[in-house]
Design a protein around this motif. Structure first.
Motif, mmCIF file in Angstrom:
data_model
loop_
_atom_site.group_PDB
_atom_site.id
_atom_site.type_symbol
_atom_site.label_atom_id
_atom_site.label_comp_id
_atom_site.label_asym_id
_atom_site.label_seq_id
_atom_site.Cartn_x
_atom_site.Cartn_y
_atom_site.Cartn_z
ATOM 1 N N THR B 219 0.707 -1.169 -0.043
ATOM 2 C CA THR B 219 -0.119 0.294 0.036
ATOM 3 C C THR B 219 0.977 1.145 -0.167
ATOM 4 O OG1 THR B 219 -0.187 -0.117 2.443
ATOM 5 C CG2 THR B 219 -2.083 -0.796 1.283
ATOM 6 N N ASP B 220 2.148 1.195 0.411
ATOM 7 C CA ASP B 220 2.991 2.382 0.536
ATOM 8 C C ASP B 220 3.629 2.965 -0.763
ATOM 9 O OD1 ASP B 220 1.999 2.547 3.134
ATOM 10 O OD2 ASP B 220 3.787 1.150 3.886
ATOM 11 N N VAL B 236 13.758 -6.539 -1.514
ATOM 12 C CA VAL B 236 14.022 -5.317 -0.346
ATOM 13 C C VAL B 236 12.628 -5.215 -0.067
ATOM 14 C CG1 VAL B 236 13.962 -3.053 -0.863
ATOM 15 C CG2 VAL B 236 15.621 -4.409 -2.040
ATOM 16 N N ALA B 237 11.392 -5.634 -0.547
ATOM 17 C CA ALA B 237 10.001 -5.517 -0.142
ATOM 18 C C ALA B 237 9.937 -6.186 1.397
ATOM 19 C CB ALA B 237 8.964 -5.842 -0.925
ATOM 20 N N GLU B 238 10.552 -7.555 1.244
ATOM 21 C CA GLU B 238 10.551 -8.298 2.211
ATOM 22 C C GLU B 238 11.121 -7.915 3.609
ATOM 23 O OE1 GLU B 238 8.447 -10.936 2.810
ATOM 24 O OE2 GLU B 238 7.651 -10.457 0.773
ATOM 25 N N ASP B 246 5.172 -1.109 3.630
ATOM 26 C CA ASP B 246 4.453 -1.994 2.666
ATOM 27 C C ASP B 246 4.641 -1.700 1.159
ATOM 28 O OD1 ASP B 246 2.656 -4.154 2.139
ATOM 29 O OD2 ASP B 246 0.830 -3.193 2.829
ATOM 30 N N VAL B 247 5.638 -2.538 0.626
ATOM 31 C CA VAL B 247 5.932 -2.291 -0.859
ATOM 32 C C VAL B 247 4.906 -3.474 -1.746
ATOM 33 C CG1 VAL B 247 8.031 -2.404 -2.306
ATOM 34 C CG2 VAL B 247 8.312 -1.648 -0.098
ATOM 35 N N GLU B 248 4.527 -2.332 -2.699
ATOM 36 C CA GLU B 248 3.969 -3.327 -3.782
ATOM 37 C C GLU B 248 4.939 -3.540 -4.904
ATOM 38 O OE1 GLU B 248 -0.190 -3.355 -4.364
ATOM 39 O OE2 GLU B 248 -0.148 -2.611 -6.757
ATOM 40 N N VAL B 249 5.123 -4.721 -5.399
ATOM 41 C CA VAL B 249 5.946 -4.845 -6.438
ATOM 42 C C VAL B 249 5.145 -5.438 -7.914
ATOM 43 C CG1 VAL B 249 7.868 -6.186 -7.369
ATOM 44 C CG2 VAL B 249 7.898 -5.601 -5.081
ATOM 45 N N VAL B 250 5.573 -4.643 -8.696
ATOM 46 C CA VAL B 250 4.632 -4.877 -10.209
ATOM 47 C C VAL B 250 5.722 -5.365 -10.996
ATOM 48 C CG1 VAL B 250 2.829 -4.085 -11.742
ATOM 49 C CG2 VAL B 250 3.031 -3.123 -9.511
ATOM 50 N N ASP B 251 5.336 -6.514 -11.887
ATOM 51 C CA ASP B 251 6.152 -6.601 -13.206
ATOM 52 C C ASP B 251 5.514 -6.545 -14.285
ATOM 53 O OD1 ASP B 251 7.748 -8.015 -15.059
ATOM 54 O OD2 ASP B 251 8.044 -9.913 -13.710
ATOM 55 N N PRO B 252 5.680 -5.540 -15.344
ATOM 56 C CA PRO B 252 5.168 -5.563 -16.489
ATOM 57 C C PRO B 252 5.041 -6.886 -17.313
ATOM 58 C CG PRO B 252 6.630 -3.781 -16.154
ATOM 59 C CD PRO B 252 6.968 -4.828 -15.168
ATOM 60 N N PRO B 327 22.221 -2.024 -10.845
ATOM 61 C CA PRO B 327 21.513 -1.704 -9.488
ATOM 62 C C PRO B 327 21.230 -2.950 -8.983
ATOM 63 C CG PRO B 327 20.084 -1.425 -11.616
ATOM 64 C CD PRO B 327 21.432 -1.836 -12.242
ATOM 65 N N GLY B 328 21.591 -2.671 -7.685
ATOM 66 C CA GLY B 328 21.467 -3.855 -6.468
ATOM 67 C C GLY B 328 20.332 -3.494 -5.333
ATOM 68 N N GLU B 329 20.203 -4.380 -4.700
ATOM 69 C CA GLU B 329 19.210 -4.095 -3.646
ATOM 70 C C GLU B 329 19.216 -2.802 -2.652
ATOM 71 O OE1 GLU B 329 18.737 -7.698 -1.230
ATOM 72 O OE2 GLU B 329 18.841 -8.919 -2.932
ATOM 73 N N ALA B 330 20.526 -2.307 -2.407
ATOM 74 C CA ALA B 330 20.866 -1.290 -1.776
ATOM 75 C C ALA B 330 20.150 0.019 -2.350
ATOM 76 C CB ALA B 330 22.327 -0.948 -1.215
ATOM 77 N N ALA B 331 20.675 -0.020 -3.832
ATOM 78 C CA ALA B 331 19.954 1.189 -4.800
ATOM 79 C C ALA B 331 18.308 1.307 -4.433
ATOM 80 C CB ALA B 331 20.640 1.050 -6.089
ATOM 81 N N ILE B 332 17.821 0.060 -4.743
ATOM 82 C CA ILE B 332 16.416 -0.255 -4.669
ATOM 83 C C ILE B 332 15.784 0.380 -3.357
ATOM 84 C CG2 ILE B 332 14.353 -1.713 -4.896
ATOM 85 C CD1 ILE B 332 16.142 -3.180 -6.845
ATOM 86 N N GLU B 333 16.351 0.043 -2.476
ATOM 87 C CA GLU B 333 15.924 0.416 -0.924
ATOM 88 C C GLU B 333 16.140 2.032 -0.746
ATOM 89 O OE1 GLU B 333 17.524 -2.007 2.192
ATOM 90 O OE2 GLU B 333 17.278 -0.353 3.644
#
Lengths: 324, 341, 319
Positions: B219-220, B236-238, B246-252, B327-333
């Motif tokens: 939702t966030d 990262v979401a976990e 609360d991260v939503e992950v969408v894959d086109p 890009p790694g998890e740190a950049a995404i976070e």
């Protein structure tokens, strides 16, 4: 100052560069006595000879590779590929070789190469001779991408491109070749990466380049009659991108329309919008818009090509829509 | 693999039967099943015979289908990509293994000016029903000419479809859809995904092209990611969930045609968007998504759209440089935190 | 394989139809009726001779100067003119130049204008015949300007290594736009490249329609028998510039043009028919009158034809 066409301005830039620097030479198909499809190289072979104005076979891989190789050892080639549509045939040489040598040699070698290509529709040339593919080049680290909209810029940007130590993709809009305007005399350069404010205004920013700049100016003029003041920005080069100029204008107007001739999806307009949304989000009064071609190949008949070029008409509507 | 053919199947409880395989194995399964289903499907490419393909995804196929349907090609991409287009016009359905995505560049003209435009030329009478499989993205010891993600160039071309699956289940279902599609499909298989394991239905599951999937509801903030970046975003979401983010992950999943509805709906819900791609950022595919969201979800946006992508360099060799370039998890976070402000 | 007097008269009719079409198309393009025209006047014997013995299921793929192939394989005159006028009443519906015209039921697959890129494509059509087990043969037309492209080498190599049912047909008119052959093509010969791929190669007088027909029939028979491709090089000359878009070609001289005009494929066949007693001059003149009417009617059809609705531009990008 002299009044001359875009094609003549490019021709003059070639003459100046070739007179000043013996390392500059040009190669391509039908560029010698024939003078190139658009007469940009007219008269060059007579002045500089066949060793510096080379007619080549129809072999884009060979001539592009050879131009890269010549640049690597200190020459300054200007390569003409008649139509940008043809670049697929030598794409590996542009993308994997020209663009990467400086990186692969860690700066010990460079590729001071200018690749000239004609782009754009409007003359009924059909699917394989009318595309606008600048977005491809802009995505390639190592290439610079230049797209002049006026004769004076064509000359100044060409001289800057020839001076540049990097491979520069120089896209000339074929509809502009015959457009005439005042061009300063002698040698001068227009720096790569510096946008031009083609018209000032406070209500809407229209970012455009190449063949779309005249459309933007026309729409701005029509909008002015209705009391809407558009600021028209001519990017002149897409890489490097004058992001500061775009952001400054949007901060002033609060509204952005990016107008280009190429197909909308995946076009360079997306990158401009994405950058503005990241950097000037709080200044935006309404959603930034892209006004560009539908996602189709370019049809041949002028009537159907007009559908592809419908951007011209839709731009004014978009301007009206964004301020309301 | 089990093929259930009972006529009363639909009357029993719909318990989906699954098996766990790798992304790489899922590709093999999809091709084998499609070649069994439809005789018109052939496989073409360099080393696709007994060698099993550069990607290891054609292992065992020539043994089953013979060299009449598994066509080993010379190192001559412009030649055999062109030939695949000509053959497709006559009703053959080629799966073309291009090997490295970088290699597609030597056949760019045939892909963009022939394959992509033949449907338009034939005006619906004949079509190019071909799949071009591209092994893309970073791998250790690849270097500048063997590690590229060049999906954005193809996604700009009318007439092509562009797919980039991120999981074993998706790659199998989407590859089947791509093979059955009547248009030329550029099918990206990120190298980083190859070893991933996942559950895949035993059934003949075909995932339609042009459908995004919400991989994790939240939702966030909406993280829209492609290819291997989907899996990084999920990780990262976990980890952020523990903090109450609360991260939503969408894959086109398909880049062209893009399922804009799902993407816009997600961002309208969360109000925040982070876009992640493996390729270098400038004029990459996430620019298209950003422009789309800025246009269609403008009023819902509570923060600037943030993009995360590769550095503006060719891909270097050393794995030590990878974190800077890929890009790694740190950049995404950090991007997620920045849009949450 | 030998041609009867009836066949020869048929060929004469086709040659003349292409010529009259070429003349009219060139005239109309110069008059500004349509954007541009890549004429093949003088080269009529090649499409006429090649296509004469083909089955409708055999495939042809053309490039810039392929008008005669469209005509001889059965696309109506009016539809091709409509294509040039970019009108709706033809297979292109005004969306593409006529070299991309497709009529699969007549064996015509869309050609390309990316010089030489048609060669791998045609090789693929031949590959399909092999995969599908049909006896269809593909003819890949291309000009001398194509032979220095990767597509030429990669396409022919693939066809040769798999012994595909295809004929690689080079129309050598000695100039790629303004570039003379000797300045562009190393080794001084196109046909010698066949040897490098282990293919039989044959040089043919491209202004002799019977020779073109016979050479094609030999190559098609080889291809149908599973013996693989043949490279045919037809020597010919175009009487008009590369296109009507103001192309100047300095290397081409008037003397050269006159020498080739003396080898006009139509005059040659006409003389042959009259000398052999197969036809009288009056009979052949009557054919000409008939054809002129047919061409005029085609132009009329095209002029009257509607333009396609703008939405047509958006259709069939995808199936």
């Amino acid at each position: 100052m002299a009044r001359m066409s875009y094609a003549e301005a490019l021709n003059e830039a070639h003459c100046i560069a070739m007179r000043d620097d013996s390392r500059v030479f040009t190669l391509g198909e039908d560029i010698g006595e024939y003078g190139g499809i658009y007469r940009v190289t007219k008269g060059l072979q007579a002045e500089f000879g066949e060793q510096r104005v080379l007619d080549t076979p129809i072999s884009e891989i060979a001539i592009t590779g050879a131009a890269v190789g010549a640049a690597l050892v200190g020459s300054r080639p200007i390569l003409e590929i008649g139509f940008v549509d043809f670049v697929g045939t030598c794409w590996d040489q542009v993308f994997n070789q020209a663009a990467k040598f400086s990186y692969m040699t860690d700066g010990r070698a460079s590729v001071p190469l200018v690749i000239r290509m004609a782009c754009g529709a409007g003359l009924g040339y059909g699917v394989h001779h009318s595309q606008s593919l600048e977005a491809w080049f802009t995505h390639v680290p190592g290439l610079k991408v230049v797209m002049p909209a006026t004769p004076a810029d064509a000359k100044g940007l060409m001289l800057a491109a020839i001076d540049d130590p990097n491979p520069v993709v120089f896209l000339e809009h074929k509809f502009l070749y015959e457009v005439k305007d005042e061009v300063p005399d002698g040698r001068y350069t227009v720096p790569l990466g510096k946008a031009r404010v083609a018209r000032e205004g406070g209500d809407v920013t229209i970012v455009s380049w190449s063949g779309a700049v005249p459309w933007a100016l026309k729409a701005a003029e029509q909008a002015a009659a209705e009391g809407i003041e558009c600021e028209v920005l001519d990017l002149r080069s897409l890489v490097p991108l004058d992001e500061d100029a775009i952001v400054a204008s949007v901060e002033k107007t609060g509204r952005l329309i990016v107008c280009h001739e190429a197909c909308t999806t995946g076009g360079f307009g997306a990158e401009v919008v994405a950058r503005v949304v990241a950097r000037a989000f709080d200044f935006l009064d309404s959603e930034p818009l892209r006004v560009a071609a539908p996602d189709i190949p370019v049809p041949n008949s002028l009537a159907l090509e007009a559908v592809y070029l419908g951007t011209r008409e839709r731009l004014l509507e978009a301007v009206r829509g964004i301020v309301s | 693999m089990q093929h259930r053919k009972w006529p009363w199947k639909t009357f029993i409880f719909e318990v989906e039967r699954m098996h766990e395989i790798s992304y790489q194995q899922a590709i093999i399964e999809a091709m084998v099943e499609e070649m069994r289903r439809d005789e018109a499907v052939v496989l073409m490419g360099e080393d696709v015979g007994t060698f099993g393909g550069l990607t290891g995804t054609t292992v065992g196929i020539i043994e089953e289908f013979g060299d009449g349907r598994v066509l080993e090609m010379p190192i001559s991409e412009c030649g055999f990509v062109g030939a695949s287009v000509g053959a497709a016009l006559k009703g053959v359905r080629p799966i073309v293994e291009m090997g490295l995505a970088d290699v597609s560049l030597v056949a760019m003209d045939q892909l963009v000016n022939s394959a992509a435009k033949m449907n338009y030329f034939h005006d619906g009478i004949a079509s190019v029903s071909a799949v071009y499989r591209l092994w893309s993205g970073f791998r250790p010891s690849g270097g500048a000419q063997m590690s590229q993600s060049n999906e954005a160039m193809f996604a700009h071309v009318p007439g092509l479809k562009v797919v980039m699956p991120s999981t074993p289940r998706d790659v199998k279902g989407l590859l089947k859809a791509a093979i059955r599609d009547d248009n030329p499909v550029i099918f990206f298989e990120p190298k980083g995904c190859y070893a991933l394991l996942g559950e895949v239905p035993d059934d003949d599951e075909v995932i339609p092209l042009g459908q995004a999937e919400v991989k994790r509801a939240g939702t966030d903030v909406s993280v829209i990611a492609t290819g291997i970046m989907v899996n990084k975003a999920l990780a990262v979401a976990e980890s952020l969930a523990a903090e109450g983010i609360d991260v939503e992950v969408v894959d086109p999943r398909t880049l062209r045609p893009l399922d804009s509805g799902t993407l816009v709906a997600s961002v309208c819900k969360t109000g925040r968007a982070v876009l992640v791609q493996e390729a270098n950022l400038f004029c990459g595919y996430t620019a298209e998504i950003a422009a789309l969201l800025a246009d269609e979800a403008f009023d819902a946006l509570k923060a600037p759209i943030k993009r995360v992508g590769g550095a503006e360099t060719p891909v270097p060799l050393s794995p030590r440089m990878e974190p800077l370039v890929v890009p790694g998890e740190a950049a995404i976070e950090s991007a997620i935190r920045s849009v949450l402000g | 394989m030998s041609l009867s007097p009836r066949d020869l008269k048929q060929l004469f009719r086709r040659l003349l139809l292409i010529r009259r079409f070429e003349e009219e198309a060139f005239r109309l393009a110069v008059a500004g009726k349509f954007a541009n025209y890549h004429g093949g006047m003088g080269q009529e014997a090649i499409p006429a001779g090649v296509c004469y013995g083909l089955k409708p299921t055999d495939n042809t793929m053309i490039t810039h100067r392929g008008l005669g192939v469209l005509l001889t394989r059965g696309v109506p005159v009016g539809e091709i003119f409509a294509g040039l006028y970019a009108k709706a009443s033809c297979p292109t519906r005004g969306r593409h130049p006529i070299f991309h015209m497709a009529a699969p039921d007549l064996g015509i697959l869309a050609g390309t204008t990316m010089v030489g890129s048609v060669i791998p494509l045609a090789t693929g059509a031949a590959l399909a015949a092999r995969i599908q087990g049909t006896s269809d043969v593909t003819i890949s037309f291309f000009g001398d300007g194509s032979v220095n492209r990767g597509d030429f080498h990669e396409g022919i190599n693939l066809g040769a290594v798999r012994k595909l049912p295809i004929v690689y047909f080079c129309e050598n008119n000695f100039y790629a736009k303004s570039m003379p052959l000797e300045a562009s093509t190393a080794g001084g010969s196109i046909i010698s490249r066949a040897q490098g791929y282990g293919l039989p190669g044959e040089v043919v007088d491209g202004n002799d329609v019977v020779a073109v027909y016979e050479a094609t029939q030999r190559a098609v028979a080889r291809a149908r028998a599973g013996e693989g491709p043949t490279l045919i090089e037809c020597l010919t000359y175009r009487w008009t510039p590369h296109s009507t878009a103001g192309d100047r070609e300095f290397a081409r001289t008037d003397e050269e043009l006159e020498a080739w005009k003396a080898k006009c494929p139509i005059l040659r066949l006409r003389q042959q028919l009259i000398e052999a007693g197969h036809a009288s001059a009056e009979e052949l003149d009557a054919v000409d009158v008939e054809i002129r009417h047919e061409v005029a009617a085609g132009v009329e059809f095209a002029e009257a034809a509607p333009y396609a609705a703008p939405e047509v531009a958006l259709e069939n990008v995808y199936l």
